[in-house]
Motif scaffolding. Structure first.
Motif, PDB file in Angstrom:
ATOM      1  N   VAL A   3      -8.743 -19.390 -31.335  1.00 33.24           N
ATOM      2  CA  VAL A   3      -9.040 -18.257 -30.396  1.00 33.24           C
ATOM      3  C   VAL A   3     -10.194 -18.691 -29.530  1.00 33.24           C
ATOM      4  CG1 VAL A   3      -9.314 -15.910 -29.767  1.00 33.24           C
ATOM      5  CG2 VAL A   3      -7.465 -16.523 -31.586  1.00 33.24           C
TER       6      VAL A   3
ATOM      7  N   CYS B 118     -13.168 -17.417 -26.849  1.00 29.03           N
ATOM      8  CA  CYS B 118     -13.751 -16.124 -26.492  1.00 29.03           C
ATOM      9  C   CYS B 118     -14.872 -16.373 -25.468  1.00 29.03           C
ATOM     10  CB  CYS B 118     -14.628 -15.281 -27.662  1.00 29.03           C
ATOM     11  SG  CYS B 118     -13.389 -15.237 -29.149  1.00 29.03           S
TER      12      CYS B 118
ATOM     13  N   ASN C  28     -20.338 -13.346 -27.022  1.00 28.47           N
ATOM     14  CA  ASN C  28     -19.419 -13.657 -28.186  1.00 28.47           C
ATOM     15  C   ASN C  28     -20.401 -14.248 -29.263  1.00 28.47           C
ATOM     16  OD1 ASN C  28     -16.782 -12.415 -27.171  1.00 28.47           O
ATOM     17  ND2 ASN C  28     -17.282 -13.883 -25.719  1.00 28.47           N
TER      18      ASN C  28
ATOM     19  N   VAL D 285     -19.539 -15.834 -33.301  1.00 27.22           N
ATOM     20  CA  VAL D 285     -18.717 -16.084 -34.466  1.00 27.22           C
ATOM     21  C   VAL D 285     -19.306 -16.058 -35.615  1.00 27.22           C
ATOM     22  CG1 VAL D 285     -17.114 -17.935 -35.471  1.00 27.22           C
ATOM     23  CG2 VAL D 285     -17.368 -17.388 -32.776  1.00 27.22           C
TER      24      VAL D 285
ATOM     25  N   TRP E 228     -16.847 -11.854 -33.951  1.00 23.72           N
ATOM     26  CA  TRP E 228     -15.516 -12.262 -34.197  1.00 23.72           C
ATOM     27  C   TRP E 228     -15.829 -13.065 -35.638  1.00 23.72           C
ATOM     28  CZ3 TRP E 228     -11.779 -11.198 -30.747  1.00 23.72           C
ATOM     29  CH2 TRP E 228     -11.976 -10.836 -29.587  1.00 23.72           C
TER      30      TRP E 228
ATOM     31  N   SER F 189     -14.131 -15.100 -38.557  1.00 27.43           N
ATOM     32  CA  SER F 189     -13.172 -16.118 -38.763  1.00 27.43           C
ATOM     33  C   SER F 189     -12.331 -15.802 -40.187  1.00 27.43           C
ATOM     34  CB  SER F 189     -13.620 -17.380 -38.672  1.00 27.43           C
ATOM     35  OG  SER F 189     -14.631 -17.495 -37.550  1.00 27.43           O
TER      36      SER F 189
ATOM     37  N   ARG G 198      -9.304 -18.679 -36.082  1.00 25.08           N
ATOM     38  CA  ARG G 198     -10.759 -19.372 -35.854  1.00 25.08           C
ATOM     39  C   ARG G 198     -11.150 -19.399 -34.574  1.00 25.08           C
ATOM     40  NH1 ARG G 198      -7.562 -22.589 -39.021  1.00 25.08           N
ATOM     41  NH2 ARG G 198      -7.821 -22.152 -41.043  1.00 25.08           N
ATOM     42  N   TYR G 199     -12.354 -19.091 -34.227  1.00 22.82           N
ATOM     43  CA  TYR G 199     -12.973 -18.983 -32.771  1.00 22.82           C
ATOM     44  C   TYR G 199     -13.882 -19.943 -32.288  1.00 22.82           C
ATOM     45  CZ  TYR G 199     -11.190 -14.277 -34.431  1.00 22.82           C
ATOM     46  OH  TYR G 199     -10.295 -13.445 -34.707  1.00 22.82           O
TER      47      TYR G 199
END
Lengths: 221, 85
Positions: free
Chosen positions: A112, A114, A122, A124, A177, A179, A184-185
């Motif tokens: 994903v 962001c 954002n 992660v 976010w 994970s 996963r970002y």
């Protein structure tokens, strides 16, 4: 930043990453020797059972040390900055879009992306272990795997950003976010002002790992 | 032995700091890619190993990340009977 790590220039962690109390560099030679022997025993056993050969393992290592890394993610970001159609596809289905550039594989599924904007920043993390989008970022830095980052970023994301000298205005929303094996970002950083004249390749040179984790911004050249 | 076998990434960090980390990493990846076990199962084992190492005091884990990786590898090998005769 930490006095107790002044001896290990060039390996381990960024100078301003959160401190890690348990670096591999803290292992004694004896501990390393025991671990080397243990791993060699397992490897020999698995080779004997025909599960892989030494060459196959060497190829895996070569890929993760040389082919996978933030340079791949930087290409994805630069393309998204210059190709609106690609950016749209990237935000819709990250895994499918990075496959267009030839990137994929373990830990690249369910990616994903962001997008950072003037309103949203954002960030992660993987709070449970170390999930990370390998095909586009390679293996994570030491600090990403440390509890110091993993636990703190959730409760105090702005404090963590400040540790990285990243200034996020109060009216910008910070989204964290977490994970997992399912998701996963990758952060799509904001394209810096004053880069309108740069080519996609030149833009990719500006994009670094930390910006795609979200702990820093991309600075103009 | 350490520090000379791996090139720093563009980020200036080494991916692996000891050869056994490299081999243990590659074994897990190689076996998962062959379908000898599910990657998700390895990840669950890794999560459990990291959690165990961090215990009551996450900032002072009882072992390092790749030590936990190795614990997870041994756990999935045992589960999948790959080391049995």
């Amino acid at each position: 930043m930490s006095d107790d790590h002044h001896h290990d220039h060039g390996h381990g962690h960024a100078h301003d990453a959160p401190p890690s109390p348990h670096h591999s560099s803290d292992r004694s030679a004896e501990q390393n020797r025991v671990l080397e022997e243990k791993v060699a025993r397992i490897e020999a056993l698995l080779i004997e059972k025909g599960l892989f050969d030494k060459g196959a393992l060497d190829r895996v290592i070569d890929i993760y040390e040389n082919d996978l890394g933030p340079m791949n993610g930087a290409r994805v970001v630069a393309k998204a900055w210059t190709d609106p159609g690609f950016k749209e596809r990237l935000l819709q289905d990250g895994s499918a879009a990075i496959a267009e550039l030839g990137f994929g594989g373990l830990q690249g599924e369910h990616l994903v992306v962001c997008e950072n904007t003037p309103e949203v920043h954002n960030l992660v993390v993987c709070t449970l272990c170390s999930c990370y989008p390998w095909p586009v970022l390679g293996l994570p830095p030491a600090w990403y795997k440390d509890a110091a980052y993993r636990s703190r970023v959730v409760v105090d994301p702005r404090g963590v950003l400040a540790d990285f000298d990243t200034d996020i205005a109060d009216d910008v929303e910070v989204r964290v976010w977490d994970s997992s094996s399912e998701m996963r970002y990758l952060v799509l950083p904001e394209r810096p002002a004053g880069t309108e004249h740069l080519t996609e390749d030149e833009l990719a040179q500006l994009v670094h790992r930390d910006a795609m984790i979200g702990v820093r911004k991309v600075e103009p050249a | 032995m350490q520090g000379h076998q791996a090139l720093p990434r563009k980020s200036g960090e080494l991916v692996f700091q000891a050869n056994w980390e490299r081999r243990a990493f590659a074994m897990a990846v190689s076996l998962a890619e062959q379908g000898r076990f599910d990657w998700a199962d390895f990840q669950q084992a890794l999560i459990a190993a990291v959690d165990e190492a961090e215990g009551e005091d996450p900032l002072n884990p009882s072992r390092g990340y790749f030590e936990s990786w190795l614990v997870a590898l041994e756990a999935v090998l045992a589960q999948s009977d790959l080391l049995e005769g």
